[in-house]
Design a protein around this motif. Structure first.
Motif, short mmCIF file in Angstrom:
data_model
loop_
_atom_site.label_atom_id
_atom_site.label_comp_id
_atom_site.label_asym_id
_atom_site.label_seq_id
_atom_site.Cartn_x
_atom_site.Cartn_y
_atom_site.Cartn_z
N TYR A 1 -8.59 0.54 3.58
CA TYR A 1 -7.76 1.70 3.26
C TYR A 1 -6.70 1.34 2.22
O TYR A 1 -6.24 2.19 1.47
CB TYR A 1 -7.11 2.28 4.53
CG TYR A 1 -8.01 3.28 5.23
CD1 TYR A 1 -9.33 2.96 5.50
CD2 TYR A 1 -7.55 4.54 5.60
CE1 TYR A 1 -10.18 3.86 6.14
CE2 TYR A 1 -8.39 5.45 6.24
CZ TYR A 1 -9.70 5.11 6.50
OH TYR A 1 -10.53 6.00 7.11
N ASN B 1 0.82 -1.19 0.00
CA ASN B 1 0.00 0.00 0.00
C ASN B 1 0.86 1.25 0.00
O ASN B 1 1.52 1.56 0.98
CB ASN B 1 -0.90 -0.01 1.23
CG ASN B 1 -1.78 1.23 1.26
OD1 ASN B 1 -1.74 2.04 0.35
ND2 ASN B 1 -2.55 1.38 2.32
N TYR C 1 -2.75 10.86 8.49
CA TYR C 1 -2.46 11.30 7.12
C TYR C 1 -1.71 12.63 7.16
O TYR C 1 -2.21 13.61 7.71
CB TYR C 1 -3.75 11.44 6.32
CG TYR C 1 -3.51 11.85 4.88
CD1 TYR C 1 -3.08 10.90 3.94
CD2 TYR C 1 -3.69 13.16 4.46
CE1 TYR C 1 -2.83 11.27 2.64
CE2 TYR C 1 -3.45 13.53 3.15
CZ TYR C 1 -3.01 12.58 2.24
OH TYR C 1 -2.76 12.94 0.93
N SER D 1 -5.55 4.80 -3.21
CA SER D 1 -4.20 5.28 -3.52
C SER D 1 -3.92 6.55 -2.73
O SER D 1 -4.83 7.15 -2.14
CB SER D 1 -4.11 5.59 -5.01
OG SER D 1 -4.92 6.73 -5.28
N ALA D 2 -2.67 6.98 -2.77
CA ALA D 2 -2.29 8.22 -2.08
C ALA D 2 -3.11 9.39 -2.62
O ALA D 2 -3.53 10.27 -1.88
CB ALA D 2 -0.80 8.48 -2.27
N PHE E 1 -6.54 9.55 -1.10
CA PHE E 1 -6.55 10.11 0.25
C PHE E 1 -6.39 11.63 0.21
O PHE E 1 -6.98 12.33 1.03
CB PHE E 1 -5.47 9.46 1.12
CG PHE E 1 -5.93 8.16 1.69
CD1 PHE E 1 -6.95 8.13 2.63
CD2 PHE E 1 -5.39 6.96 1.27
CE1 PHE E 1 -7.41 6.93 3.14
CE2 PHE E 1 -5.84 5.75 1.76
CZ PHE E 1 -6.86 5.74 2.71
N GLU F 1 1.93 13.09 1.74
CA GLU F 1 0.83 12.36 1.10
C GLU F 1 0.77 10.89 1.51
O GLU F 1 0.51 10.02 0.69
CB GLU F 1 0.92 12.48 -0.43
CG GLU F 1 0.67 13.89 -0.92
CD GLU F 1 0.45 13.97 -2.41
OE1 GLU F 1 0.89 13.04 -3.11
OE2 GLU F 1 -0.16 14.95 -2.87
N CYS F 2 1.10 10.61 2.75
CA CYS F 2 0.94 9.23 3.22
C CYS F 2 0.76 9.23 4.74
O CYS F 2 0.79 10.28 5.37
CB CYS F 2 2.12 8.38 2.81
SG CYS F 2 3.69 9.06 3.28
N THR G 1 0.21 4.25 0.32
CA THR G 1 -0.14 5.27 1.32
C THR G 1 0.56 5.01 2.65
O THR G 1 0.71 5.89 3.47
CB THR G 1 -1.67 5.29 1.53
OG1 THR G 1 -2.29 5.01 0.29
CG2 THR G 1 -2.13 6.64 2.00
#
Length: 490
Positions: free
Chosen positions: A41, A7, A428, A45-46, A49, A433-434, A9
């Motif tokens: 989740y 993943n 987050y 993808s990033a 989110f 971005e993760c 993210t």
């Protein structure tokens, strides 16, 4: 870590083995409670989110959820930062929390009754007299007075942390004007709007029933001889940092939101000015500090309060929620006596432990604190919002000397606690971005009424958004998460 590669993210999620991670166990496996959530989740993808994060922000903006940050030169309106990854508390864990916070609230109420009546706990030498008499929140005006329903702390906010041993500890009790409950409800609304599909996979208790329980509690402490009480919420006004919450709760309960100038006292009864003439008020949920509620009793220049309000209250014609003088029991120096207070009034062992705390007014503890500032958190006993706190291992040698000097000047004003390792939770982070681990705590909300008590099944999980930061208050740049308390048999 193996699960991160699947993943993107979670690509930069580094579990710190020294901290308790609420999602991943010590073998880097996802804990049972979070498995479904983590899988759901992982399907995003990033970029997703990023989009969802913007959607949640828009939801907050549209709900008008902002708070004020008082800077050096200006006051800024900010959206309360909200995190997309909810915190989950399972049924067994919650049962302990709920019983524990209710026990504390009931014990604090008994303690307040005793302080303003017979003072037995002081006579028996369990709590020292000078601790009470030197508290700025002790009000002589409340001596011998019986508040309606016998309740002082109708609303309590208890702050908990989960330590590296996986257990919850109480960090502090807030029983003056605990705030933050509106964010609990709005976090839920925002999360449902952004991630409706996710919420449906779990059976979590609702948090939107807080306002109806609050109203029921307010009505239960009505003055004698009143059938259907008229309740209002009084606010210092639009410039208060929690104004959003005041207006939100009034609206959710369907009661008037008033300022001091909207009320007046005549013949010891309180009335609200309306276009159809005066309307009697029976119960006031106040979000104004003691010193400002009545210029005839306290600060004579306060324009926020209502002249004559205390006289009306003392005659039993109106009920104030929470009771004036309640703050004497949420002084952080009193916190150090909570285990004894619970045993004394309830004849029970504390269900939730305190964080070990040293009070600098005790000579041997002062000596220990001065020798160990570098390993301790030093807190003023009467500040809120994370202000005035010094974290020892972040200080330079010069700063440590400065802190020692400050403590020695007024030891009564300070307590010290070991630097507790608050648990971490995936959060987050917009810049990367993760998801990354961030420290969290939990504020629970308890209502004591004259006929029933209520603990909100959920709470405000506050997140320290700065990496490694231990201070979670919104006034110090913290954010929050939705908190799900699971129903049994999941």
């Amino acid at each position: 870590m193996s699960h991160n590669s699947e993943n993107p993210t979670f690509k930069s999620y580094n579990r710190d083995p020294g901290l308790y991670d609420e999602i991943f166990d010590e073998n880097d496996n996802v804990r049972e409670t979070y498995k479904t959530l983590f899988d759901l989740y992982s399907e995003h993808s990033a970029k997703d989110f990023g989009r969802l994060n913007d959607k949640a922000k828009a939801s907050f903006f549209n709900q008008g959820i902002t708070f004020q940050v008082y800077g050096d030169h200006e006051i800024k309106e900010k959206i309360f930062p909200f995190d997309l990854f909810p915190r989950i508390i399972d049924a067994e864990e919650w049962e302990v929390i709920e019983k524990g916070v209710l026990q504390r609230s009931i014990a604090l109420n008994a303690f307040l009754w005793d302080l303003y009546h017979d003072k037995n706990i002081i006579k028996e030498g369990i709590v020292p007299l000078d601790l009470i008499s030197s508290s700025v929140n002790y009000l002589d005006q409340m001596n011998g007075f019986d508040p309606p329903g016998g309740i002082y702390n109708h609303i309590s906010g208890t702050d908990l942390i989960k330590h590296s041993d996986g257990r919850y500890y109480v960090l502090e009790d807030n029983i003056r004007c605990p705030s933050g409950v509106s964010y609990v409800v709005c976090n839920r609304t925002a999360l449902k709007r952004a991630l409706f599909g996710v919420f449906n996979h779990y059976q979590a208790y609702t948090v939107t029933n807080y306002a109806e329980n609050l109203l029921e509690m307010l009505q239960s402490v009505k003055p004698k001889g009143v059938d259907i009480p008229n309740c209002v919420v009084i606010t210092p006004g639009i410039y208060n940092s929690a104004y959003y919450e005041h207006s939100y709760l009034a609206k959710a309960m369907g009661v008037e939101l008033v300022e001091g100038r909207d009320l007046f006292v005549e013949n010891d009864f309180v009335y609200m000015k309306t276009i159809n003439g005066p309307v009697k008020v029976d119960v006031i949920y106040r979000r104004i500090d003691d010193q400002f509620i009545d210029p005839l009793e306290f600060k004579p220049d306060s324009s926020l309060g209502v002249p004559g309000l205390m006289a009306s209250y003392k005659k039993g014609n109106v009920c104030l929620v929470n009771a004036p003088g309640t703050g004497v029991a949420d002084d952080k120096a009193i916190y150090t006596y909570m285990p004894q207070i619970i045993k004394y009034y309830l004849e029970e062992e504390p269900i939730l432990n305190n964080v070990p705390t040293y009070h600098c007014s005790r000579p041997d503890e002062l000596k220990y604190v001065l020798e160990n500032v570098a390993n301790l958190v030093i807190k003023p006993v009467d500040e809120a919002g994370g202000y005035g706190i010094s974290i020892g291992n972040r200080l330079s040698p010069e700063e440590i000397e400065e802190v020692k000097k400050t403590i020695q000047e007024s030891p009564r004003k300070y307590i010290a606690q070991p630097i507790m390792s608050l648990s971490v939770h995936p959060t987050y982070i917009e810049d990367s971005e993760c998801f990354e681990p961030r420290h969290v705590d939990l504020r629970t909300f308890t209502l004591l009424g004259s006929d029933k008590n209520f603990v909100l099944k959920g709470g405000l999980t506050r997140v320290a958004l700065k990496k490694g930061n231990l201070i979670v208050n919104s006034s110090q740049g913290g954010g929050s998460k939705d908190t799900w308390v699971l129903k049994k048999n999941q």
